[in-house]
Design a protein around this motif. Structure first.
Motif, short mmCIF file in Angstrom:
data_model
loop_
_atom_site.label_atom_id
_atom_site.label_comp_id
_atom_site.label_asym_id
_atom_site.label_seq_id
_atom_site.Cartn_x
_atom_site.Cartn_y
_atom_site.Cartn_z
N ARG A 106 0.86 -1.18 0.00
CA ARG A 106 0.00 0.00 0.00
C ARG A 106 0.90 1.24 0.00
N ILE A 107 0.59 2.15 -0.90
CA ILE A 107 1.40 3.37 -0.98
C ILE A 107 0.50 4.58 -0.74
N ASP A 108 1.11 5.65 -0.32
CA ASP A 108 0.41 6.91 -0.14
C ASP A 108 0.81 7.81 -1.30
N PRO A 109 -0.12 8.08 -2.24
CA PRO A 109 0.23 8.86 -3.43
C PRO A 109 0.76 10.25 -3.11
N SER A 110 0.35 10.82 -1.99
CA SER A 110 0.82 12.17 -1.67
C SER A 110 2.28 12.16 -1.24
N LYS A 111 2.76 11.05 -0.69
CA LYS A 111 4.14 10.97 -0.22
C LYS A 111 5.10 10.38 -1.25
N GLU A 112 4.58 9.55 -2.12
CA GLU A 112 5.40 8.90 -3.13
C GLU A 112 5.54 9.82 -4.34
N GLY A 113 6.64 9.73 -5.00
CA GLY A 113 6.85 10.52 -6.22
C GLY A 113 6.32 9.74 -7.41
N LEU A 114 5.04 9.88 -7.71
CA LEU A 114 4.44 9.14 -8.80
C LEU A 114 4.24 10.03 -10.02
N SER A 115 4.32 9.41 -11.19
CA SER A 115 4.11 10.16 -12.42
C SER A 115 2.61 10.38 -12.64
N GLU A 151 0.87 9.41 -15.17
CA GLU A 151 0.27 8.17 -15.67
C GLU A 151 -0.06 7.23 -14.51
N GLN A 152 0.86 7.14 -13.56
CA GLN A 152 0.61 6.27 -12.41
C GLN A 152 -0.56 6.79 -11.57
N MET A 153 -0.64 8.10 -11.38
CA MET A 153 -1.75 8.68 -10.63
C MET A 153 -3.08 8.44 -11.35
N ASN A 154 -3.07 8.59 -12.68
CA ASN A 154 -4.30 8.33 -13.45
C ASN A 154 -4.71 6.87 -13.33
N PHE A 155 -3.74 5.96 -13.39
CA PHE A 155 -4.04 4.54 -13.25
C PHE A 155 -4.64 4.25 -11.87
N ILE A 156 -4.06 4.84 -10.83
CA ILE A 156 -4.57 4.65 -9.47
C ILE A 156 -6.01 5.15 -9.38
N ARG A 157 -6.29 6.31 -9.97
CA ARG A 157 -7.65 6.86 -9.96
C ARG A 157 -8.61 5.94 -10.70
#
Length: 99
Positions: free
Chosen positions: A16-25, A27-33
């Motif tokens: 489990r990751i926290d998107p606000s703390k991780e450096g995600l691109s 594309e990765q944020m869109n995939f998570i959404r």
């Protein structure tokens, strides 16, 4: 492969990751959404079905109580009518000194 004990594997586990703390691109944020939206749709459909079933059960219970109340009140009226008939019969019956 036969040397490994059961349960021991080199496979990575989903973490489990926290998107606000991780450096995600982006594309990765869109995939998570997208994944979260799909999970929310599936869960909301199950909840909607459960809510409809619960609502129908409560509605059936309310209608049953309502119907039974009308039925029992109509039975009381029949009993009142029988009491009135019995009073009339007593009044029309032979007059004795035992009234």
């Amino acid at each position: 492969m036969a040397d490994k004990t059961p349960g021991e594997s080199n496979a990575r586990f989903a973490t489990r990751i926290d998107p606000s703390k991780e450096g995600l691109s982006k594309e990765q944020m869109n995939f998570i959404r997208q994944v979260e939206l799909e999970q929310w749709k599936k869960k909301s459909q199950m909840m909607r079905t459960r809510n409809v079933v619960t609502g129908l059960a409560i509605g059936a219970l309310v209608l049953g109580i309502y119907g039974y109340t009308f039925y029992s009140v109509s039975q009381e009226r029949v009993m009142d009518e029988l009491d009135e008939e019995a009073k009339r019969a007593r009044m029309q019956g032979p007059k004795t000194g035992a009234n």
